[in-house]
Write a protein that holds these residues in place. Structure first.
Motif, mmCIF file in Angstrom:
data_model
loop_
_atom_site.group_PDB
_atom_site.id
_atom_site.type_symbol
_atom_site.label_atom_id
_atom_site.label_comp_id
_atom_site.label_asym_id
_atom_site.label_seq_id
_atom_site.Cartn_x
_atom_site.Cartn_y
_atom_site.Cartn_z
ATOM 1 N N SER A 1 49.083 5.932 -15.255
ATOM 2 C CA SER A 1 48.741 4.685 -15.935
ATOM 3 C C SER A 1 47.455 4.107 -15.351
ATOM 4 O O SER A 1 47.079 4.425 -14.217
ATOM 5 N N PRO A 2 46.750 3.253 -16.107
ATOM 6 C CA PRO A 2 45.479 2.704 -15.617
ATOM 7 C C PRO A 2 45.569 1.994 -14.271
ATOM 8 O O PRO A 2 44.620 2.035 -13.492
ATOM 9 N N ASP A 3 46.699 1.360 -13.979
ATOM 10 C CA ASP A 3 46.833 0.682 -12.679
ATOM 11 C C ASP A 3 47.368 1.602 -11.587
ATOM 12 O O ASP A 3 47.490 1.188 -10.431
ATOM 13 N N PRO B 1 43.044 1.120 -22.077
ATOM 14 C CA PRO B 1 42.500 0.710 -20.770
ATOM 15 C C PRO B 1 43.215 -0.469 -20.127
ATOM 16 O O PRO B 1 43.279 -0.547 -18.894
ATOM 17 N N ASP B 2 43.758 -1.383 -20.932
ATOM 18 C CA ASP B 2 44.452 -2.535 -20.349
ATOM 19 C C ASP B 2 45.856 -2.194 -19.858
ATOM 20 O O ASP B 2 46.541 -3.030 -19.250
ATOM 21 N N GLY B 3 46.301 -0.966 -20.119
ATOM 22 C CA GLY B 3 47.599 -0.520 -19.629
ATOM 23 C C GLY B 3 48.796 -1.081 -20.358
ATOM 24 O O GLY B 3 49.936 -0.854 -19.943
ATOM 25 N N LYS B 4 48.565 -1.762 -21.482
ATOM 26 C CA LYS B 4 49.682 -2.375 -22.202
ATOM 27 C C LYS B 4 50.294 -1.458 -23.258
ATOM 28 O O LYS B 4 51.471 -1.609 -23.612
#
Length: 354
Positions: A181-183, A224-227
């Motif tokens: 995931s992005p984070d 990109p926002d991981g949502k």
């Protein structure tokens, strides 16, 4: 002026040769090979022939085919772009419906993650990757590999520096796609056989959720926002939209008739405005507008397109077309195939670098 007779000329030449005289005509020089292109390149793993094909993007010229080992598939670049990590497997190729009891036994000595040095064009190290590694992703700091082990239905965490398998977790059958995931807090692994995503928390060291997403999911693309995440459902002809926080499906995007259009790989554009989907036997790549999750267009690219990647400038999409042993260049401005380059044998995964 009187002409010299031919016998005199011949005799004179022989005499000069005997005295060691040399002809004044220059010796023909060896033809120099054409200089190798120095622009950005795309690298294709060839599952059948066991090679890495190196292609110059500017000319669509195949520069080299370098043998790697058995069944190279998943491929990623190191953070500095100087090396490639490539999954190798000694398990024989077996498509859906193949009776694996009729195949040769697996050669697990061939399993591993090859570290390929781009400067010298050879494998400089092989990291143990567990049994039958197919695909993988890297942690955000580049210190860990998360690997799908297809034949034993597990996902493994590998420490890159020590080359040791830290932990393995049992998950659904036939795991393939792996995406961090992005984070960096979750690792999603697709399981083709059970139609689900296993969510691994690497910090806690456990599987925290399982998400049903349809038949034969192969890959994941995170916004990109991981949502939001997109996952292909190959045998349904769909791409599904998943809410990352709740781990629940929120929408199904139908691309075409199940069994005809077979979504294989999902890839976001650099600005995440488009999701590109290769469709295997459907021969096409679809573009989905991520604002409304509607189909924005499609283009026929070749025989059974699978893996995809984007050029460093984000203007060209590349597809690996296994049966025809080539890589298509799709100009994204016109959404048309503008070039093709030859690969070696069964191109599977792609990476492009400056």
């Amino acid at each position: 002026m009187r002409k010299l007779a031919l016998p005199f000329v011949a005799t004179t030449c022989l005499a000069l040769a005997a005295l060691g005289c040399k002809s004044s005509a220059p010796a023909p020089s060896a033809e120099k090979p054409a200089p190798e292109p120095t622009g950005p390149r795309v690298y294709a793993t060839n599952e059948v022939s066991g090679d890495l094909t190196i292609i110059d993007i500017g000319t669509a010229q195949t520069i080299a085919n370098v043998h790697l080992g058995k069944r190279p598939r998943g491929i990623h670049a190191s953070a500095d772009g100087k090396q490639l990590y490539i999954a190798l497997s000694g398990t024989p190729i077996a498509g859906p419906g193949v009776d694996e009891s009729t195949l040769p036994p697996p050669d697990h000595s061939a399993d591993g993650i090859a570290v390929f040095d781009l400067a010298v064009r050879k494998i400089v190290r092989t990291i143990p990757g567990g049994s039958d590694p197919e695909n993988f992703d890297l942690s955000k700091d580049g210190k860990k590999l998360f690997i799908s082990n297809e034949d034993i239905s597990s996902v493994s965490i590998i420490d890159v520096d020590s080359g040791t398998v830290e932990k393995s977790f049992k998950i659904g059958s036939e795991p393939e796609g792996v995406r961090v995931s992005p984070d960096g807090k979750e690792v999603w692994v697709t399981s083709e056989g059970t139609g689900e995503i296993s969510v691994l928390d690497p910090e806690k060291g456990k599987i925290t959720a399982t998400i049903k997403v349809g038949h034969r999911p192969r890959n994941v693309a995170f916004m990109p926002d991981g949502k939001t995440a997109y996952v292909n459902a190959e045998n349904d002809g769909n791409v599904v939209v998943v809410d990352v926080k709740s781990h629940k499906m929120t929408k199904t995007i139908t691309l075409g008739q199940a069994g005809v259009i077979k979504p294989m790989y999902v890839l976001l554009s650099p600005d995440a405005s488009k999701l590109y989907v290769s469709t295997g036997r459907g021969k096409q790549v679809f573009a989905i507008d991520t604002k409304d999750n509607k189909i924005a267009g499609s283009v026929e690219v070749g025989a059974r397109p699978w893996g995809m990647t984007l050029s460093p400038d984000g203007k060209t999409l590349f597809t690996a077309n296994g049966p025809s042993n080539d890589v298509s260049f799709v100009d994204l401005a016109s959404f048309t195939v503008v070039k093709k380059a030859k690969a070696k044998g069964g191109p599977w995964g792609l990476v492009a670098l400056p």
